[in-house]
Design a protein around this motif. Sequence first.
Motif, mmCIF file in Angstrom:
data_model
loop_
_atom_site.group_PDB
_atom_site.id
_atom_site.type_symbol
_atom_site.label_atom_id
_atom_site.label_comp_id
_atom_site.label_asym_id
_atom_site.label_seq_id
_atom_site.Cartn_x
_atom_site.Cartn_y
_atom_site.Cartn_z
ATOM 1 N N ALA A 170 -11.296 -1.226 -37.134
ATOM 2 C CA ALA A 170 -11.442 -2.330 -36.032
ATOM 3 C C ALA A 170 -11.305 -1.949 -34.670
ATOM 4 O O ALA A 170 -11.638 -2.491 -33.660
ATOM 5 C CB ALA A 170 -10.200 -3.327 -36.395
ATOM 6 N N MET A 171 -10.442 -0.797 -34.568
ATOM 7 C CA MET A 171 -10.214 -0.073 -33.151
ATOM 8 C C MET A 171 -11.436 0.398 -32.400
ATOM 9 O O MET A 171 -11.874 0.174 -31.418
ATOM 10 C CB MET A 171 -9.040 0.838 -33.057
ATOM 11 C CG MET A 171 -7.645 0.152 -33.140
ATOM 12 S SD MET A 171 -6.511 1.206 -33.175
ATOM 13 C CE MET A 171 -6.916 2.619 -34.373
ATOM 14 N N LEU A 172 -12.199 0.934 -33.290
ATOM 15 C CA LEU A 172 -13.431 1.653 -32.900
ATOM 16 C C LEU A 172 -14.612 0.505 -32.547
ATOM 17 O O LEU A 172 -15.124 0.587 -31.523
ATOM 18 C CB LEU A 172 -14.217 2.606 -33.839
ATOM 19 C CG LEU A 172 -15.371 3.411 -33.332
ATOM 20 C CD1 LEU A 172 -15.150 4.141 -31.842
ATOM 21 C CD2 LEU A 172 -15.679 4.376 -34.229
ATOM 22 N N LEU A 173 -14.537 -0.335 -33.281
ATOM 23 C CA LEU A 173 -15.418 -1.734 -32.979
ATOM 24 C C LEU A 173 -15.041 -2.436 -31.600
ATOM 25 O O LEU A 173 -15.926 -2.594 -31.022
ATOM 26 C CB LEU A 173 -15.510 -2.709 -34.099
ATOM 27 C CG LEU A 173 -16.182 -2.419 -35.354
ATOM 28 C CD1 LEU A 173 -15.976 -3.437 -36.592
ATOM 29 C CD2 LEU A 173 -17.847 -2.272 -35.006
ATOM 30 N N GLY A 174 -13.726 -2.378 -31.540
ATOM 31 C CA GLY A 174 -13.330 -3.093 -30.218
ATOM 32 C C GLY A 174 -13.612 -2.410 -29.165
ATOM 33 O O GLY A 174 -14.177 -2.727 -28.075
ATOM 34 N N ALA A 175 -13.575 -0.889 -29.165
ATOM 35 C CA ALA A 175 -14.069 -0.047 -28.054
ATOM 36 C C ALA A 175 -15.287 0.028 -27.866
ATOM 37 O O ALA A 175 -15.945 0.046 -26.610
ATOM 38 C CB ALA A 175 -13.474 1.560 -28.317
ATOM 39 N N ALA A 176 -16.100 -0.121 -28.887
ATOM 40 C CA ALA A 176 -17.652 -0.003 -28.574
ATOM 41 C C ALA A 176 -17.959 -1.456 -28.301
ATOM 42 O O ALA A 176 -19.123 -1.521 -27.085
ATOM 43 C CB ALA A 176 -18.282 -0.279 -30.191
ATOM 44 N N LYS A 177 -17.522 -2.458 -28.198
ATOM 45 C CA LYS A 177 -17.916 -3.634 -27.522
ATOM 46 C C LYS A 177 -17.441 -3.677 -26.099
ATOM 47 O O LYS A 177 -18.347 -4.223 -25.487
ATOM 48 C CB LYS A 177 -16.960 -4.935 -28.273
ATOM 49 C CG LYS A 177 -17.427 -6.123 -27.673
ATOM 50 C CD LYS A 177 -16.551 -7.326 -28.345
ATOM 51 C CE LYS A 177 -16.804 -8.762 -27.491
ATOM 52 N NZ LYS A 177 -16.180 -10.008 -28.475
ATOM 53 N N ILE A 178 -16.338 -3.105 -25.587
ATOM 54 C CA ILE A 178 -16.092 -2.865 -24.163
ATOM 55 C C ILE A 178 -17.064 -2.037 -23.555
ATOM 56 O O ILE A 178 -17.399 -2.401 -22.620
ATOM 57 C CB ILE A 178 -14.487 -2.593 -24.349
ATOM 58 C CG1 ILE A 178 -13.477 -3.501 -24.665
ATOM 59 C CG2 ILE A 178 -14.047 -2.106 -22.691
ATOM 60 C CD1 ILE A 178 -12.057 -3.294 -24.693
ATOM 61 N N LEU A 179 -17.255 -0.925 -24.202
ATOM 62 C CA LEU A 179 -18.103 0.140 -23.760
ATOM 63 C C LEU A 179 -19.660 -0.372 -23.504
ATOM 64 O O LEU A 179 -20.254 -0.138 -22.418
ATOM 65 C CB LEU A 179 -18.009 1.449 -24.661
ATOM 66 C CG LEU A 179 -16.863 2.171 -24.387
ATOM 67 C CD1 LEU A 179 -16.896 3.286 -25.690
ATOM 68 C CD2 LEU A 179 -16.727 2.976 -23.099
ATOM 69 N N ALA A 180 -19.999 -1.020 -24.490
ATOM 70 C CA ALA A 180 -21.296 -1.969 -24.527
ATOM 71 C C ALA A 180 -21.272 -2.785 -23.367
ATOM 72 O O ALA A 180 -22.450 -2.758 -22.632
ATOM 73 C CB ALA A 180 -21.736 -2.224 -25.656
ATOM 74 N N ALA A 181 -20.515 -3.612 -22.948
ATOM 75 C CA ALA A 181 -20.330 -4.643 -21.857
ATOM 76 C C ALA A 181 -20.326 -3.789 -20.750
ATOM 77 O O ALA A 181 -20.579 -4.536 -19.751
ATOM 78 C CB ALA A 181 -19.223 -5.428 -22.149
ATOM 79 N N ASN A 182 -19.848 -2.791 -20.779
ATOM 80 C CA ASN A 182 -19.639 -1.833 -19.336
ATOM 81 C C ASN A 182 -20.391 -0.520 -19.226
ATOM 82 O O ASN A 182 -19.898 0.401 -18.725
ATOM 83 C CB ASN A 182 -18.168 -1.719 -19.182
ATOM 84 C CG ASN A 182 -17.497 -2.890 -18.987
ATOM 85 O OD1 ASN A 182 -17.066 -3.384 -17.762
ATOM 86 N ND2 ASN A 182 -16.871 -3.548 -19.951
#
Length: 448
Positions: free
Chosen positions: A139-151
């Motif tokens: 879940a934490m890596l998915l959360g980071a992936a979402k933020i990095l993709a948006a930025n």
Amino acid sequence: MFLRSKIVSIATPLLLISQISFADWIKDATLQNESRTIQIRHQIHENPELGNMEFKTSALVQKELKSYGIEVKTGFAKTGVIGILKGQQPGPVMALRADMDALPIEEKTGLAFASKKKAIYQGKQVPVMHACGHDTHTAMLLGAAKILAANKDKVKGTVVFVFQPAEEGGADIDNFTQGDQIGSRKMIADGALSNPKPEVIFGMHVMSGMPSGHLYYKDGAILNSADNLRIQLTGQQAHGSMPWLSHDPIVASAQVINNLQTLVSRRADLTKGMGVVSIGSIQGGNVGNIIPEQVNMIGTIRSNSEEIRQGIIKQLPDMVQNIAVANSVKADVKITSYAPVTMNNKTLTNTMIPTLQAVAGEAKTHLLENNASASEDFAYYGKLMPALFVFVGATPPDQDMSKAAPNHSPHFIVDDATLKTGVELHVRFILDYPNVAQQVQQNWKAVS
């Protein structure tokens, strides 16, 4: 999986702090996505899957990554997933890793999202639970992936998101003889890190008995090696009242177990580190008045020193064979590797200290005095490139840390409040590493 390690309560120098971005937007983005990260964690926790069988978890990861606009690759280690995000600025290829598998344990936490699932493990139906926090890692890596993709306009280089199965072993294979067919070794063998090829990798693990929101690190050995051991002693069966007619494998096994301890206490140079040889299972005979023909033992070998590890592995078979000869029995000894020592690259660790402190704060960033005694197949990634593996506190800070149910306990819990710590740390690893990449790579090439 893990045991607690001592913490050095000293202030850590801020190295290269001027190069690290402390932009408020990272914390803001992490908080904005926190509820979704927790939701995903609960979903995975309630629906755990054993090693090599993470089909639904893998599908969830793929769906999430694609929704973020991240390229997805599969076909690695059966259920493994690779996500690839190309930043809009030039820079290195960097990897972030999470494991996805659960354990054959019946959950007793009483949580609203507790697992009630059962599955087949080694041919038997067993209850399944995320008792080591791999649900939070995913879940934490998915959360980071979402933020990095948006930025991605702020990302220098390419990010490889590694979602790995079977860190705890496979449910469908003989982990003793087929250990190279699961987990990180199989991901590597299947080319998961070949195209693109990362130059650095980061990982983390939630830890019971450490307060949530706190981070723990150490350069060099952070986790022990692990090697699996099987010993079979074959003698001659006889009546228990007539031992002179037997070749007794029971007596021989007792001598073997006692003498194995001298591999560490009398043969290992303990100035180089530590070692442990433990026999966890011994099976021989059925009744008290028959000396059996055979005794089987299963054990584990652990060390935080590759030199000590190799010394034990080399000397153990000869020791057992000689004891067998002395007792007129035959010995069959097999040793297979689970993982080498998990090593944190010294330069990478020290240059990332400001990153850890930016996430948790200096007071909640702790230098470990000793490595943890358990093991992790993340170690194999560190053989290929500079690696950093850190611990994230999992226990609510208002609880007694000494009484927290440990990892692998049916009562093990992770405080949802710590998920944002892991998400932010993943993001900052990616944003901060390019600033120190040249220094880390120069050191890596010099010592490799």
